[in-house]
Design a protein around this motif. Structure first.
Motif, short mmCIF file in Angstrom:
data_model
loop_
_atom_site.label_atom_id
_atom_site.label_comp_id
_atom_site.label_asym_id
_atom_site.label_seq_id
_atom_site.Cartn_x
_atom_site.Cartn_y
_atom_site.Cartn_z
N GLU A 214 -40.33 36.55 -77.54
CA GLU A 214 -39.55 36.63 -76.58
C GLU A 214 -40.16 36.04 -75.14
N CYS A 215 -41.38 35.88 -74.98
CA CYS A 215 -41.77 35.56 -73.84
C CYS A 215 -41.78 34.10 -73.43
N GLU A 216 -41.20 33.70 -72.22
CA GLU A 216 -40.82 32.50 -71.93
C GLU A 216 -42.18 31.47 -71.49
N ILE B 292 -50.17 32.75 -70.39
CA ILE B 292 -50.98 33.82 -70.78
C ILE B 292 -52.03 33.54 -71.72
N HIS B 293 -53.45 33.91 -71.14
CA HIS B 293 -54.37 33.46 -72.03
C HIS B 293 -54.97 34.84 -72.63
N ILE B 294 -54.94 35.01 -73.99
CA ILE B 294 -55.22 36.15 -74.55
C ILE B 294 -56.55 35.92 -75.35
N GLN B 295 -57.59 36.61 -74.95
CA GLN B 295 -59.00 36.71 -75.46
C GLN B 295 -59.02 37.60 -76.70
N LEU B 296 -58.64 37.36 -77.62
CA LEU B 296 -58.64 38.03 -78.97
C LEU B 296 -59.94 38.24 -79.72
N SER B 297 -60.31 39.39 -79.87
CA SER B 297 -61.35 39.88 -80.95
C SER B 297 -61.19 41.11 -81.38
N SER B 298 -60.67 41.33 -82.43
CA SER B 298 -60.32 42.56 -82.99
C SER B 298 -60.33 42.68 -84.46
N PRO B 299 -60.71 43.93 -84.98
CA PRO B 299 -60.99 44.04 -86.52
C PRO B 299 -59.35 44.26 -86.76
N CYS C 23 -48.77 45.82 -83.93
CA CYS C 23 -48.84 44.36 -84.00
C CYS C 23 -47.48 43.79 -84.22
N ASP C 24 -46.60 44.28 -85.16
CA ASP C 24 -45.13 43.90 -85.03
C ASP C 24 -44.53 43.84 -83.88
N TYR C 25 -44.69 44.83 -83.11
CA TYR C 25 -44.00 44.99 -81.55
C TYR C 25 -44.50 43.93 -80.84
N LEU C 26 -45.92 43.83 -80.67
CA LEU C 26 -46.38 42.69 -79.73
C LEU C 26 -46.01 41.40 -80.28
N CYS C 27 -46.13 41.04 -81.50
CA CYS C 27 -45.70 39.66 -81.92
C CYS C 27 -44.07 39.61 -81.43
N ARG C 28 -43.20 40.39 -81.36
CA ARG C 28 -41.87 40.36 -81.16
C ARG C 28 -41.79 40.33 -79.47
N ARG C 29 -42.52 40.69 -78.78
CA ARG C 29 -42.59 40.45 -77.36
C ARG C 29 -43.19 38.84 -77.11
N THR D 92 -47.30 44.22 -72.48
CA THR D 92 -46.13 44.07 -72.83
C THR D 92 -45.41 43.72 -71.32
N GLN D 93 -45.75 44.27 -70.26
CA GLN D 93 -45.19 44.29 -68.98
C GLN D 93 -45.48 42.64 -68.57
N ILE D 94 -46.68 41.98 -68.82
CA ILE D 94 -46.96 40.64 -68.52
C ILE D 94 -46.04 39.72 -69.44
N LEU D 95 -45.99 40.15 -70.64
CA LEU D 95 -44.99 39.12 -71.65
C LEU D 95 -43.54 39.31 -70.81
N ALA D 96 -43.36 40.49 -70.51
CA ALA D 96 -41.78 40.46 -70.11
C ALA D 96 -41.70 39.86 -68.58
N ASP D 97 -42.68 39.82 -67.85
CA ASP D 97 -42.37 39.49 -66.63
C ASP D 97 -42.93 37.74 -66.31
N ALA D 98 -43.56 37.30 -67.30
CA ALA D 98 -44.02 35.89 -67.24
C ALA D 98 -42.99 34.98 -67.26
#
Length: 197
Positions: free
Chosen positions: A86-88, A63-70, A77-83, A51-57
């Motif tokens: 907003e990310c530049e 931002i390279h997200i290595q996503l592997s999740s069930p 999820c909704d919170y992270l998608c909104r961040r 969340t801090q990285i998304l706000a500061d970048a």
């Protein structure tokens, strides 16, 4: 005391070359963040670093997200998608072997994707337990959750799923699986859909 002036001797073949005057040199700096998101998507507070990285970048960063999740918490999820929205910075999601449920929604909020031959995605409606209490309270809870789920799924997967697939997951309770070849075909179309909106 006599001081002699010494003349420097230039080599005969030495030529001084000045750089062309029409070339501009700029040194640009940017930051690339590598963020592994593995395991279940837990509570919002567990994702404070991303969340801090998304706000500061900044717009120059990646931002390279290595996503592997069930998958996991719909609220997180909704919170992270909104961040992410907003990310530049440019957000790139590397889709892992397992990118299911809430993780698939996070993947779709990226600007670009890395798809490996082993990449998969699974999409379905949210799972929940109706809760306890009076029958009327349970009924109201189910109606509330059904509406939240339906609107969230329709909003999140618009442009990625077909009308028939929405019926499959929302009305028929099916899980939809997408493999690397499916993702390579669908994600560019999805990116075009988002750009046109």
């Amino acid at each position: 005391m006599k001081i002699e002036k010494m003349n420097s001797i230039q080599p005969q073949n030495f030529v001084t070359i000045s750089p062309p005057m029409n070339i501009l040199i700029k040194q640009l700096t940017y930051t690339q963040y590598i963020v592994p998101v593995t395991g279940p998507i837990g509570e919002i507070y567990e994702h404070g670093e991303i969340t801090q990285i998304l706000a500061d970048a900044t717009a120059k960063d990646e931002i390279h997200i290595q996503l592997s999740s069930p998958g996991g918490s719909l609220e997180t999820c909704d919170y992270l998608c909104r961040r992410m929205d907003e990310c530049e910075a440019t957000i790139v999601v590397e889709i892992g072997l397992t990118c299911a449920s809430a993780a698939s929604a996070i993947a779709l909020h990226a600007d670009e994707w890395v798809i490996h031959d082993s990449s998969t995605m699974m999409v379905h409606a949210c799972s929940y337990s109706p809760g306890y209490g009076k029958e009327s309270d349970v009924r109201l809870s189910v109606a509330y959750t059904e509406r939240v789920n339906r609107e969230w799924v329709e909003r999140t997967y618009a442009g990625f799923l077909t009308d028939e697939e929405f019926v499959d997951i929302l009305d028929n309770g099916k899980d939809l699986y997408f493999f690397a070849d499916d993702l390579r075909e669908r994600l560019p179309k999805y990116a075009k859909y988002r750009a046109e909106r």
